[in-house]
Design an enzyme around this catalytic site. Structure first.
Site, PDB file in Angstrom:
ATOM      1  N   ASP A 196       4.848 -37.160 -52.754  1.00 40.40           N
ATOM      2  CA  ASP A 196       3.960 -37.299 -54.438  1.00 40.40           C
ATOM      3  C   ASP A 196       1.892 -37.522 -54.281  1.00 40.40           C
ATOM      4  O   ASP A 196       1.687 -37.126 -54.998  1.00 40.40           O
ATOM      5  CB  ASP A 196       4.721 -38.851 -55.362  1.00 40.40           C
ATOM      6  CG  ASP A 196       4.974 -38.496 -56.087  1.00 40.40           C
ATOM      7  OD1 ASP A 196       4.543 -37.341 -56.874  1.00 40.40           O
ATOM      8  OD2 ASP A 196       6.685 -39.031 -55.852  1.00 40.40           O
ATOM      9  N   SER A 249       8.404 -34.734 -55.556  1.00 43.37           N
ATOM     10  CA  SER A 249       8.518 -34.874 -53.760  1.00 43.37           C
ATOM     11  C   SER A 249       9.207 -34.162 -52.623  1.00 43.37           C
ATOM     12  O   SER A 249       8.856 -34.003 -51.606  1.00 43.37           O
ATOM     13  CB  SER A 249       7.998 -35.864 -54.279  1.00 43.37           C
ATOM     14  OG  SER A 249       8.962 -36.497 -53.474  1.00 43.37           O
ATOM     15  N   HIS A 250      10.807 -33.657 -54.360  1.00 43.96           N
ATOM     16  CA  HIS A 250      11.419 -33.261 -52.342  1.00 43.96           C
ATOM     17  C   HIS A 250      11.984 -31.757 -53.085  1.00 43.96           C
ATOM     18  O   HIS A 250      12.868 -31.718 -52.348  1.00 43.96           O
ATOM     19  CB  HIS A 250      11.942 -34.116 -52.280  1.00 43.96           C
ATOM     20  CG  HIS A 250      11.899 -35.308 -51.006  1.00 43.96           C
ATOM     21  ND1 HIS A 250      10.703 -36.601 -51.098  1.00 43.96           N
ATOM     22  CD2 HIS A 250      11.762 -35.404 -49.840  1.00 43.96           C
ATOM     23  CE1 HIS A 250      10.271 -36.232 -50.349  1.00 43.96           C
ATOM     24  NE2 HIS A 250      10.457 -35.827 -49.401  1.00 43.96           N
ATOM     25  N   ARG A 278      17.002 -39.421 -62.854  1.00 47.78           N
ATOM     26  CA  ARG A 278      17.220 -38.407 -62.692  1.00 47.78           C
ATOM     27  C   ARG A 278      18.316 -36.913 -62.829  1.00 47.78           C
ATOM     28  O   ARG A 278      18.904 -35.726 -62.440  1.00 47.78           O
ATOM     29  CB  ARG A 278      17.381 -38.291 -60.678  1.00 47.78           C
ATOM     30  CG  ARG A 278      16.214 -38.073 -59.588  1.00 47.78           C
ATOM     31  CD  ARG A 278      16.896 -37.887 -58.348  1.00 47.78           C
ATOM     32  NE  ARG A 278      17.610 -39.081 -58.347  1.00 47.78           N
ATOM     33  CZ  ARG A 278      19.439 -38.888 -57.462  1.00 47.78           C
ATOM     34  NH1 ARG A 278      19.544 -37.754 -58.222  1.00 47.78           N
ATOM     35  NH2 ARG A 278      20.306 -40.086 -57.534  1.00 47.78           N
ATOM     36  N   LYS A 294       7.271 -57.952 -47.902  1.00 46.28           N
ATOM     37  CA  LYS A 294       8.357 -57.192 -48.516  1.00 46.28           C
ATOM     38  C   LYS A 294       9.402 -55.858 -47.880  1.00 46.28           C
ATOM     39  O   LYS A 294       9.796 -55.698 -46.674  1.00 46.28           O
ATOM     40  CB  LYS A 294       9.017 -57.717 -49.747  1.00 46.28           C
ATOM     41  CG  LYS A 294       8.862 -58.995 -49.693  1.00 46.28           C
ATOM     42  CD  LYS A 294       9.440 -59.371 -51.315  1.00 46.28           C
ATOM     43  CE  LYS A 294       9.266 -61.139 -51.224  1.00 46.28           C
ATOM     44  NZ  LYS A 294       9.780 -61.380 -52.497  1.00 46.28           N
TER      45      LYS A 294
HETATM   46  P1  NDP Z   1      10.447 -43.480 -55.994  1.00 46.71           P
HETATM   47  O1  NDP Z   1       9.739 -44.208 -56.706  1.00 46.71           O
HETATM   48  O2  NDP Z   1      10.074 -41.900 -57.339  1.00 46.71           O
HETATM   49  O3  NDP Z   1      12.001 -44.094 -57.470  1.00 46.71           O
HETATM   50  C1  NDP Z   1      12.206 -44.681 -56.496  1.00 46.71           C
HETATM   51  C2  NDP Z   1      13.422 -45.209 -56.947  1.00 46.71           C
HETATM   52  O4  NDP Z   1      13.515 -45.950 -57.891  1.00 46.71           O
HETATM   53  C3  NDP Z   1      14.783 -43.609 -57.581  1.00 46.71           C
HETATM   54  O5  NDP Z   1      15.988 -44.278 -57.300  1.00 46.71           O
HETATM   55  C4  NDP Z   1      13.928 -44.280 -59.468  1.00 46.71           C
HETATM   56  O6  NDP Z   1      14.990 -44.131 -60.086  1.00 46.71           O
HETATM   57  C5  NDP Z   1      14.341 -45.497 -59.094  1.00 46.71           C
HETATM   58  N1  NDP Z   1      13.660 -45.984 -60.276  1.00 46.71           N
HETATM   59  C6  NDP Z   1      12.285 -45.441 -60.546  1.00 46.71           C
HETATM   60  N2  NDP Z   1      12.028 -46.231 -61.917  1.00 46.71           N
HETATM   61  C7  NDP Z   1      13.135 -47.105 -62.338  1.00 46.71           C
HETATM   62  C8  NDP Z   1      12.772 -48.182 -63.618  1.00 46.71           C
HETATM   63  N3  NDP Z   1      11.893 -47.929 -64.472  1.00 46.71           N
HETATM   64  N4  NDP Z   1      13.624 -48.598 -63.179  1.00 46.71           N
HETATM   65  C9  NDP Z   1      15.159 -48.125 -62.633  1.00 46.71           C
HETATM   66  N5  NDP Z   1      14.862 -47.620 -61.407  1.00 46.71           N
HETATM   67  C10 NDP Z   1      13.965 -46.945 -61.072  1.00 46.71           C
HETATM   68  O7  NDP Z   1      10.482 -42.859 -55.245  1.00 46.71           O
HETATM   69  P2  NDP Z   1       9.747 -42.879 -53.621  1.00 46.71           P
HETATM   70  O8  NDP Z   1       9.018 -42.385 -54.076  1.00 46.71           O
HETATM   71  O9  NDP Z   1       9.622 -43.750 -53.268  1.00 46.71           O
HETATM   72  O10 NDP Z   1      10.448 -41.438 -52.813  1.00 46.71           O
HETATM   73  C11 NDP Z   1      10.823 -40.545 -53.020  1.00 46.71           C
HETATM   74  C12 NDP Z   1      11.753 -39.660 -52.603  1.00 46.71           C
HETATM   75  O11 NDP Z   1      11.617 -39.872 -51.287  1.00 46.71           O
HETATM   76  C13 NDP Z   1      13.394 -40.701 -52.051  1.00 46.71           C
HETATM   77  O12 NDP Z   1      14.680 -39.646 -52.967  1.00 46.71           O
HETATM   78  C14 NDP Z   1      13.725 -40.881 -50.753  1.00 46.71           C
HETATM   79  O13 NDP Z   1      14.174 -40.111 -50.549  1.00 46.71           O
HETATM   80  C15 NDP Z   1      12.108 -39.220 -50.598  1.00 46.71           C
HETATM   81  N6  NDP Z   1      11.707 -39.267 -49.381  1.00 46.71           N
HETATM   82  C16 NDP Z   1      11.937 -39.034 -47.589  1.00 46.71           C
HETATM   83  C17 NDP Z   1      11.229 -38.905 -46.802  1.00 46.71           C
HETATM   84  C18 NDP Z   1      11.796 -38.285 -45.788  1.00 46.71           C
HETATM   85  O14 NDP Z   1      11.640 -38.862 -44.401  1.00 46.71           O
HETATM   86  N7  NDP Z   1      12.718 -37.665 -45.617  1.00 46.71           N
HETATM   87  C19 NDP Z   1      10.618 -39.595 -46.922  1.00 46.71           C
HETATM   88  C20 NDP Z   1       9.622 -40.881 -47.884  1.00 46.71           C
HETATM   89  C21 NDP Z   1      10.155 -40.383 -49.293  1.00 46.71           C
HETATM   90  P3  NDP Z   1      14.998 -42.151 -60.932  1.00 46.71           P
HETATM   91  O15 NDP Z   1      14.483 -41.080 -59.536  1.00 46.71           O
HETATM   92  O16 NDP Z   1      15.962 -41.964 -61.775  1.00 46.71           O
HETATM   93  O17 NDP Z   1      13.627 -42.289 -60.908  1.00 46.71           O
HETATM   94  O1  PYC Z   2       7.368 -37.686 -48.819  1.00 43.68           O
HETATM   95  O2  PYC Z   2       6.849 -39.258 -47.182  1.00 43.68           O
HETATM   96  C1  PYC Z   2       7.453 -38.378 -48.051  1.00 43.68           C
HETATM   97  C2  PYC Z   2       8.180 -36.938 -46.708  1.00 43.68           C
HETATM   98  C3  PYC Z   2       8.486 -37.161 -45.080  1.00 43.68           C
HETATM   99  C4  PYC Z   2       9.252 -37.166 -44.714  1.00 43.68           C
HETATM  100  C5  PYC Z   2       9.651 -36.088 -46.015  1.00 43.68           C
HETATM  101  N1  PYC Z   2       9.514 -36.564 -46.958  1.00 43.68           N
END
Ligand code: NDP
Ligand code: PYC
Length: 338
Positions: A188, A47-48, A310, A230
């Site tokens: 995503d 996604s990034h 990762r 939460k």
């Molecule tokens: P995910 O739900 O894919 O993953 C979240 C975290 O949980 C990761 O550290 C992941 O590690 C970990 N994880 C996942 N499955 C497990 C498991 N079974 N056991 C232990 N740990 C686990 O992420 P999101 O979709 O919530 O977010 C993805 C990215 O998007 C993030 O990096 C976030 O910073 C970015 N984002 C940025 C935004 C912005 O405004 N700049 C806004 C929203 C999101 P692993 O990666 O190793 O699976």
């Molecule tokens: O994937 O939610 C997201 C997001 C927002 C800004 C950057 N990434």
């Protein structure tokens, strides 16, 4: 036909730089943005990764981003540094501010970096990983655009509001988690839409407030927070600490600023750094060892540490390159004006 194309990290870096500079991004911004895009794709944080070039170019063509912004640093106090990104992308501001943040956290024990007026699209783990590499524990958060309903509601208000945390582990990858406070990153949902896939019903509601498995309907409706009330409270915390606390916009403010263009969100970011050696009761080696025992207790029962997927992907990509969906690569190449 294979639906993916393999690129080396160097090829992806060159492509990202070319797409950004061909669309008017100043070379110094393009360089640091390309680095986080390559890191995202390398770590299979889809996604990034390369997909973000599409949003960046839309922002360059239609948004209010300043393509050659020069960030301005203000040393506010012994424990607080502020960088005004001056409506450029966030990466150069982080690069400038994080060096001062590290010095302050090492000297004072705890320090904060507030970034203001930045266009922000990236995952937060590269930032907290960098700080952990300097021996610090770190916490980062940022709002985005108002796409997410508070638990119990059905109208977009919060951003996807990620929170990232890192703990240093000398000689190993740090302990890192980084997740949106929405059920999933919005990127995503967009990738599911591009791939013609449905989404789980607990990710989003349609415009009528009904759970939907249609990614397009989800993007017109409201995303849900993770963990019900939460995640909702944590999301509000991110809005407050990385918004009004640091004199910047909430996700609703960012959305209003966007005026319907669909550009990268523009707002602030808060990064906190903690020096374990200074917080320690006197024997920081023992304290770090207790942390290692905690991690051992997690993996010892068959669970995995966050970010392990990762880190495994990173090693694979460094050796073999990255897989990019063929259509996504074609869409990215089409961004380069002929
Ligand atoms: P995910 O739900 O894919 O993953 C979240 C975290 O949980 C990761 O550290 C992941 O590690 C970990 N994880 C996942 N499955 C497990 C498991 N079974 N056991 C232990 N740990 C686990 O992420 P999101 O979709 O919530 O977010 C993805 C990215 O998007 C993030 O990096 C976030 O910073 C970015 N984002 C940025 C935004 C912005 O405004 N700049 C806004 C929203 C999101 P692993 O990666 O190793 O699976
Ligand atoms: O994937 O939610 C997201 C997001 C927002 C800004 C950057 N990434």
């Amino acid at each position: 036909m294979d639906n993916t194309v393999t690129l080396t990290l160097a090829e992806l870096s060159e492509l990202s730089n070319r797409v950004l500079t061909a669309n008017g991004m100043a070379a110094d911004h393009a360089q640091v943005i390309a680095e986080v895009i390559v890191a995202g794709q390398r770590d299979e944080c889809q996604s990034h990764g390369i997909y973000r070039l599409i949003v960046c170019v839309n922002t360059l063509r239609n948004g209010k981003v300043v393509r050659d912004a020069k960030p301005e640093l203000v040393d506010v106090s012994p424990a607080l540094v502020r960088v005004d990104a001056r409506f450029g992308y966030s990466q150069l501001a982080f690069q400038m501010g994080s060096k001062v943040l590290v010095q302050k956290a090492l000297q004072v024990g705890i320090a904060a970096l507030a970034i203001n007026n930045c266009f922000h699209f990236s995952a937060l783990w590269p930032e907290v990983e960098y700080l952990a590499g300097e021996g610090l524990a770190a916490l980062a958060m940022t709002p985005s655009h108002s796409w997410v309903a508070p638990a119990g509601g059905a109208k977009p208000l919060f951003g996807t509001n990620p929170i990232a945390f890192a703990w240093p582990r000398p000689g190993r990858f740090p302990y890192v988690f980084d997740f949106a406070t929405s059920a999933i990153a919005r990127g995503d949902i967009e990738l599911h839409r591009r791939a013609g896939k449905t989404i789980p019903l607990d990710w989003a509601m349609d415009a009528n407030g009904q759970p939907t498995d249609d990614p397009a309907a989800a993007m017109r409706g409201a995303m849900m927070t993770f963990g019900g009330h939460k995640g909702s409270a944590l999301s509000a915390m991110v809005e407050l600490l990385a918004g009004p606390l640091i004199g910047d916009l909430t996700s609703a403010g960012s959305m209003a600023f966007d005026e319907g263009v669909g550009a990268t969100p523009c707002h602030g970011e808060l990064i906190l750094a903690f020096n374990p050696a200074m917080f320690s009761s006197g024997n920081s080696a023992d304290d770090l060892q207790r942390a290692e025992a905690l991690f051992g207790g997690i993996v010892g029962q068959g669970a995995r540490l966050p970010s392990q997927r990762r880190f495994d992907a990173r090693l694979r990509s460094e050796a073999d390159g990255v897989q990019v969906p063929r259509q996504l690569l074609a869409d990215v190449l089409a961004l380069i004006p002929s």
